[in-house]
Design a protein around this motif. Structure first.
Motif, short mmCIF file in Angstrom:
data_model
loop_
_atom_site.label_atom_id
_atom_site.label_comp_id
_atom_site.label_asym_id
_atom_site.label_seq_id
_atom_site.Cartn_x
_atom_site.Cartn_y
_atom_site.Cartn_z
N GLY A 186 0.81 -1.21 0.00
CA GLY A 186 0.00 0.00 0.00
C GLY A 186 0.84 1.26 0.00
O GLY A 186 0.53 2.24 -0.70
N GLU A 187 1.94 1.26 0.78
CA GLU A 187 2.82 2.42 0.81
C GLU A 187 3.45 2.67 -0.57
O GLU A 187 3.60 3.82 -1.00
N LEU A 188 3.82 1.60 -1.25
CA LEU A 188 4.45 1.73 -2.57
C LEU A 188 3.46 2.24 -3.62
O LEU A 188 3.85 2.87 -4.60
N LEU A 189 2.17 1.96 -3.41
CA LEU A 189 1.15 2.34 -4.39
C LEU A 189 0.45 3.66 -4.05
O LEU A 189 -0.30 4.19 -4.87
N ARG A 190 0.70 4.17 -2.87
CA ARG A 190 -0.11 5.26 -2.32
C ARG A 190 -0.20 6.47 -3.24
O ARG A 190 -1.27 7.04 -3.44
N TYR A 191 0.93 6.90 -3.81
CA TYR A 191 0.94 8.11 -4.62
C TYR A 191 0.56 7.82 -6.08
O TYR A 191 -0.05 8.65 -6.74
N GLU A 192 0.92 6.64 -6.53
CA GLU A 192 0.66 6.28 -7.92
C GLU A 192 -0.80 5.89 -8.15
O GLU A 192 -1.40 6.24 -9.16
N ASP A 193 -1.39 5.17 -7.18
CA ASP A 193 -2.74 4.64 -7.34
C ASP A 193 -3.39 4.49 -5.97
O ASP A 193 -3.33 3.41 -5.37
N PRO A 194 -4.01 5.56 -5.43
CA PRO A 194 -4.59 5.49 -4.08
C PRO A 194 -5.62 4.38 -3.92
O PRO A 194 -5.72 3.78 -2.84
N GLU A 195 -6.38 4.09 -4.98
CA GLU A 195 -7.38 3.04 -4.86
C GLU A 195 -6.72 1.67 -4.70
O GLU A 195 -7.18 0.83 -3.92
N ALA A 196 -5.63 1.44 -5.43
CA ALA A 196 -4.89 0.18 -5.27
C ALA A 196 -4.28 0.10 -3.87
O ALA A 196 -4.21 -0.99 -3.27
N ALA A 197 -3.81 1.24 -3.36
CA ALA A 197 -3.28 1.26 -1.99
C ALA A 197 -4.37 0.89 -0.99
O ALA A 197 -4.14 0.11 -0.05
N ARG A 198 -5.56 1.45 -1.20
CA ARG A 198 -6.68 1.11 -0.30
C ARG A 198 -6.97 -0.38 -0.33
O ARG A 198 -7.19 -1.01 0.72
#
Length: 281
Positions: free
Chosen positions: A124-136
Motif C-alpha cells: 500500500g505504501e508503494l502504491l499510495r501516490y501512484e494509485d490510491p485506490e490500489a493502496a486502499r
C-alpha cells in the motif's frame, strides 16, 4: 506496540510504546537502561527488541546490523524490519527504481509469509501516490489477513482524510466519517499508540464534534505529554466548544477558560506558533 511475528513481554511493549505519561528525556533514559540489559542477551526476540530500541535512540546503523545478522540466521521478522526501514529511506513518490526493487523484495517476503498482513502494508505504501485506490485495496488486504491489525486501519484513516481534504468529489462528509471510524478502530486495537488517538481527535474536530475530539486528544496526551500537535488541536477544540450554540452560557464560559489555559500552556513552553497567539485574542 505489538510486533507481528515475534513475542514481546509487557515490559518490552512499554519500552516501544513511548512510555505513557513520560517526557522525551524520561523515555531516552528508560530506553537506555533497557538497552544495557538486553545487550547481554542473545535470543532472537531479545535482539529484535534491542534493534527497535536502537531505532528509538537514533542509531539505525546498529539496528540494521542486528537485522542483517538475524536475517542470515533465517529470521523472517528481521527481513521485514529491513524492508520497512528501506521503505522509510526512499522517496516513494519519485524514486521509481527503488520502488521497483522494494516491490520485488516485498513479493518475495509475501511468498515466504503469505498470511502476514505487513507485506500488504508495504504494498500500500508503494502504491499510495501512484494509485490510491490500489493502496486502499492493499490495506484492505491486510485486514483480510488480520482484521485487528491497527496499522491498516490507521492507514485507511489517512487515505480517507486525504480524500476529504481534497474535497473535489462531493463526498466530503462521508470521507471524514470514514476517517474518524478508521482512526477510532486503530486506537481501540492499539491503545498505547498516541498518534492514532491524536488523528482521531483531529478528524472528530473537523467533523464538528469538539467534545469527542477533546476526549481523544486528552487520551493522546496521556500517552505522550510532549506532543505539541496534539496540544494545539486540544486548544483549538476547546475554542470550538466555547463558541458552540449547543452549550449553556456558563458552559461556554468554562470552555473558553480552558481554551485560554491550553493556549497559555503552549506559549509558556516556547512552542510559539501564530495560532497560539491568535487563540488568546
Amino acid at each position: 506496540a505489538q510486533m507481528h511475528g515475534t513475542a514481546t513481554g509487557p515490559g518490552a511493549r512499554l519500552f516501544l510504546a513511548d512510555q505513557p505519561g513520560t517526557g522525551a528525556g524520561g523515555r531516552t533514559m528508560h530506553l537506555g537502561r533497557a538497552r544495557r540489559f538486553l545487550i547481554r542477551r542473545r535470543g532472537p526476540e531479545d535482539r529484535l527488541i534491542l534493534a527497535e530500541i536502537d531505532i528509538r535512540l537514533g542509531r539505525p546503523d546498529r539496528a540494521i546490523d542486528i537485522w542483517r545478522q538475524l536475517e542470515e540466521e533465517g529470521s523472517s521478522e528481521a527481513r521485514y524490519r529491513l524492508l520497512k526501514h528501506s521503505l522509510a529511506d526512499i522517496d516513494v513518490e519519485t524514486d521509481s527504481d527503488a520502488r521497483a526493487r522494494l516491490s520485488a523484495s516485498m513479493r518475495d517476503f509475501r511468498d515466504n509469509q503469505p498470511v502476514d498482513p505487513r507485506s500488504y502494508m508495504i504494498e500500500g505504501e508503494l502504491l499510495r501516490y501512484e494509485d490510491p485506490e490500489a493502496a486502499r485495496m492493499a490495506w484492505r488486504g491486510a485486514l483480510v489477513m488480520d482484521d485487528r491489525f491497527a496499522p491498516a486501519w490507521a492507514r485507511l484513516g489517512d487515505l480517507y482524510r486525504e480524500a476529504w481534504e481534497r474535497g473535489a468529489d462531493g463526498y466530503g462528509e462521508s470521507w471524514i466519517e470514514a476517517a474518524a471510524d478508521s482512526y477510532i478502530k486503530a486506537a481501540t486495537l492499539s491503545p498505547l499508540k498516541g498518534r492514532y488517538r491524536m488523528y482521531a481527535g483531529m478528524v472528530e474536530r473537523e467533523a464538528g464534534r469538539p467534545a469527542r475530539a477533546i476526549a481523544s486528544l486528552t487520551g493522546a496526551l496521556a500517552l505522550s505529554r510532549d506532543d505539541v500537535e496534539a496540544k494545539r488541536l486540544l486548544a483549538l477544540s476547546w475554542t470550538d466548544l466555547a463558541y458552540s450554540s449547543e452549550l449553556t452560557p456558563e458552559a461556554r464560559t468554562a470552555a473558553a477558560g480552558r481554551a485560554r489555559s491550553e493556549w497559555m500552556g503552549l506559549l509558556e513552553r516556547g512552542k510559539r506558533h501564530p495560532f497560539d497567539v491568535i487563540g488568546l485574542c
